[in-house]
Design a protein around this motif. Structure first.
Motif, PDB file in Angstrom:
ATOM      1  N   LEU A  31      38.765  27.116  43.366  1.00  0.00           N
ATOM      2  CA  LEU A  31      40.209  27.014  43.188  1.00  0.00           C
ATOM      3  C   LEU A  31      40.695  28.246  42.435  1.00  0.00           C
ATOM      4  N   HIS A  32      41.840  28.767  42.865  1.00  0.00           N
ATOM      5  CA  HIS A  32      42.411  29.940  42.224  1.00  0.00           C
ATOM      6  C   HIS A  32      43.390  29.512  41.131  1.00  0.00           C
ATOM      7  N   ALA A  33      43.507  30.350  40.121  1.00  0.00           N
ATOM      8  CA  ALA A  33      44.327  30.004  38.954  1.00  0.00           C
ATOM      9  C   ALA A  33      45.765  29.656  39.346  1.00  0.00           C
ATOM     10  N   GLU A  34      46.328  30.420  40.280  1.00  0.00           N
ATOM     11  CA  GLU A  34      47.727  30.200  40.662  1.00  0.00           C
ATOM     12  C   GLU A  34      47.894  28.856  41.351  1.00  0.00           C
ATOM     13  N   GLU A  35      46.919  28.492  42.208  1.00  0.00           N
ATOM     14  CA  GLU A  35      47.075  27.212  42.909  1.00  0.00           C
ATOM     15  C   GLU A  35      46.833  26.042  41.968  1.00  0.00           C
ATOM     16  N   VAL A  55      45.638  42.285  37.931  1.00  0.00           N
ATOM     17  CA  VAL A  55      45.340  41.485  39.128  1.00  0.00           C
ATOM     18  C   VAL A  55      46.619  40.834  39.659  1.00  0.00           C
ATOM     19  N   THR A  56      46.740  40.831  40.973  1.00  0.00           N
ATOM     20  CA  THR A  56      47.873  40.166  41.644  1.00  0.00           C
ATOM     21  C   THR A  56      47.330  38.947  42.383  1.00  0.00           C
ATOM     22  N   PRO A  57      48.179  37.983  42.694  1.00  0.00           N
ATOM     23  CA  PRO A  57      47.714  36.831  43.477  1.00  0.00           C
ATOM     24  C   PRO A  57      47.153  37.292  44.825  1.00  0.00           C
ATOM     25  N   CYS A  58      46.065  36.663  45.253  1.00  0.00           N
ATOM     26  CA  CYS A  58      45.486  36.998  46.555  1.00  0.00           C
ATOM     27  C   CYS A  58      46.413  36.519  47.674  1.00  0.00           C
ATOM     28  N   GLY A  59      46.077  36.860  48.884  1.00  0.00           N
ATOM     29  CA  GLY A  59      46.925  36.493  50.030  1.00  0.00           C
ATOM     30  C   GLY A  59      47.137  34.998  50.140  1.00  0.00           C
ATOM     31  N   MET A  60      46.089  34.243  49.927  1.00  0.00           N
ATOM     32  CA  MET A  60      46.211  32.781  50.017  1.00  0.00           C
ATOM     33  C   MET A  60      47.193  32.266  48.972  1.00  0.00           C
ATOM     34  N   CYS A  61      47.079  32.756  47.731  1.00  0.00           N
ATOM     35  CA  CYS A  61      47.968  32.289  46.662  1.00  0.00           C
ATOM     36  C   CYS A  61      49.410  32.731  46.903  1.00  0.00           C
ATOM     37  N   ARG A  62      49.586  33.902  47.481  1.00  0.00           N
ATOM     38  CA  ARG A  62      50.953  34.355  47.809  1.00  0.00           C
ATOM     39  C   ARG A  62      51.603  33.367  48.774  1.00  0.00           C
ATOM     40  N   TYR A 122      29.851  32.238  38.918  1.00  0.00           N
ATOM     41  CA  TYR A 122      29.417  33.073  40.052  1.00  0.00           C
ATOM     42  C   TYR A 122      30.018  34.469  39.977  1.00  0.00           C
ATOM     43  N   SER A 123      31.340  34.556  39.898  1.00  0.00           N
ATOM     44  CA  SER A 123      31.959  35.891  39.854  1.00  0.00           C
ATOM     45  C   SER A 123      32.048  36.436  38.431  1.00  0.00           C
ATOM     46  N   GLU A 124      32.046  35.544  37.441  1.00  0.00           N
ATOM     47  CA  GLU A 124      32.293  35.933  36.051  1.00  0.00           C
ATOM     48  C   GLU A 124      33.611  36.685  35.896  1.00  0.00           C
ATOM     49  N   TYR A 125      34.529  36.433  36.826  1.00  0.00           N
ATOM     50  CA  TYR A 125      35.858  37.062  36.782  1.00  0.00           C
ATOM     51  C   TYR A 125      36.877  35.961  36.492  1.00  0.00           C
ATOM     52  N   ARG A 126      37.349  35.948  35.252  1.00  0.00           N
ATOM     53  CA  ARG A 126      38.301  34.912  34.844  1.00  0.00           C
ATOM     54  C   ARG A 126      39.713  35.281  35.277  1.00  0.00           C
ATOM     55  N   VAL A 127      40.432  34.286  35.792  1.00  0.00           N
ATOM     56  CA  VAL A 127      41.847  34.484  36.129  1.00  0.00           C
ATOM     57  C   VAL A 127      42.651  33.363  35.476  1.00  0.00           C
ATOM     58  N   GLY A 128      43.793  33.723  34.930  1.00  0.00           N
ATOM     59  CA  GLY A 128      44.700  32.739  34.331  1.00  0.00           C
ATOM     60  C   GLY A 128      46.090  32.919  34.900  1.00  0.00           C
ATOM     61  N   CYS A 138      43.634  27.975  35.629  1.00  0.00           N
ATOM     62  CA  CYS A 138      42.543  28.957  35.603  1.00  0.00           C
ATOM     63  C   CYS A 138      41.736  28.786  36.884  1.00  0.00           C
ATOM     64  N   ASN A 139      40.918  29.781  37.203  1.00  0.00           N
ATOM     65  CA  ASN A 139      40.076  29.615  38.389  1.00  0.00           C
ATOM     66  C   ASN A 139      38.897  28.699  38.081  1.00  0.00           C
ATOM     67  N   ILE A 140      38.534  27.919  39.082  1.00  0.00           N
ATOM     68  CA  ILE A 140      37.463  26.919  38.961  1.00  0.00           C
ATOM     69  C   ILE A 140      36.548  27.106  40.164  1.00  0.00           C
ATOM     70  N   GLU A 141      35.426  27.785  39.926  1.00  0.00           N
ATOM     71  CA  GLU A 141      34.544  28.121  41.050  1.00  0.00           C
ATOM     72  C   GLU A 141      33.609  26.954  41.380  1.00  0.00           C
ATOM     73  N   ASN A 142      32.996  27.053  42.556  1.00  0.00           N
ATOM     74  CA  ASN A 142      32.125  25.993  43.059  1.00  0.00           C
ATOM     75  C   ASN A 142      30.856  26.603  43.625  1.00  0.00           C
TER      76      ASN A 142
HETATM   77  N1  THU Z   1      41.039  34.486  41.936  1.00  0.00           N
HETATM   78  C1  THU Z   1      42.095  33.745  41.471  1.00  0.00           C
HETATM   79  O1  THU Z   1      41.909  32.800  40.690  1.00  0.00           O
HETATM   80  N2  THU Z   1      43.332  34.061  41.922  1.00  0.00           N
HETATM   81  C2  THU Z   1      43.577  35.029  42.846  1.00  0.00           C
HETATM   82  O2  THU Z   1      44.582  34.991  43.521  1.00  0.00           O
HETATM   83  C3  THU Z   1      42.563  36.079  43.005  1.00  0.00           C
HETATM   84  C4  THU Z   1      41.168  35.576  42.886  1.00  0.00           C
HETATM   85  C5  THU Z   1      39.681  34.121  41.511  1.00  0.00           C
HETATM   86  C6  THU Z   1      38.846  33.498  42.607  1.00  0.00           C
HETATM   87  C7  THU Z   1      37.440  33.779  42.136  1.00  0.00           C
HETATM   88  O3  THU Z   1      37.066  32.739  41.240  1.00  0.00           O
HETATM   89  C8  THU Z   1      37.578  35.065  41.335  1.00  0.00           C
HETATM   90  O4  THU Z   1      38.957  35.267  41.085  1.00  0.00           O
HETATM   91  C9  THU Z   1      37.026  36.291  42.067  1.00  0.00           C
HETATM   92  O5  THU Z   1      37.630  36.447  43.311  1.00  0.00           O
END
Ligand code: THU
Ligand code: ZN
Length: 146
Positions: free
Chosen positions: A57-61, A88-95, A26-32, A46-50
């Motif tokens: 799921l975010h990579a950090e979680e 990229v930094t962890p989003c608010g939820m991951c923080r 969906y986002s094509e934005y990979r996070v590790g 890694c991020n696992i979209e739905n």
């Molecule tokens: N994403 C992460 O995996 N970690 C973050 O903390 C920032 C966002 C992912 C979620 C989504 O799959 C993609 O990046 C775009 O937001």
């Protein structure tokens, strides 16, 4: 290059390796992410979209869940990267998720690609005045006094 001449910080390299398994139709934005425990073990995620978007799921979680479910609760640092190596930094939820186990001095390494070694923030910088177990315990005591 670092002082050993071996390129990127090894924890950032581990986060980059984790990008390969990202599920991002969906986002094509990979996070590790690569999370180092106090005993030196590294867990990656890694991020696992739905398809419903909100269950992504975010990579950090993912990294934290793998470590905690393996019995770890003490962590030394985390590295985060994206396919773009854009700092990229962890989003608010991951923080907040990290703050459950990591204190304000916990280092968060953010990959800026060729700008070695990237930026390192403390979790306290990224998430000041965090709600924590201490917050709830202090509130409980305050309630008891009333
Ligand atoms: N994403 C992460 O995996 N970690 C973050 O903390 C920032 C966002 C992912 C979620 C989504 O799959 C993609 O990046 C775009 O937001
Ligand atoms: Zn996140």
């Amino acid at each position: 290059m670092d002082e050993t001449g071996s390129g990127a910080e090894p924890l950032i390299e581990r986060a980059r390796e984790a990008l390969a398994n990202a599920h991002v139709p969906y986002s094509e934005y990979r996070v590790g992410a690569a999370l180092e425990t106090a005993d030196g073990t590294v867990y990656t995620g890694c991020n696992i979209e739905n398809a419903n978007y909100s269950n992504s799921l975010h990579a950090e979680e993912v990294a934290l869940a793998a470590a905690v479910s393996d019995g770890h609760t003490d962590f030394d640092r985390i590295a985060v990267t994206s396919g773009a190596r854009d700092g990229v930094t962890p989003c608010g939820m991951c923080r907040q998720t990290l703050a459950e186990f990591c204190d304000e001095s916990f280092p968060v390494l953010c990959d800026e690609g060729d700008r070695e070694p990237g930026s390192t923030y403390t979790l306290g910088e990224l998430l000041p005045n965090t709600i924590s177990q201490n917050t709830l315990e202090a509130a409980d005591e305050a309630d008891g006094d009333r």
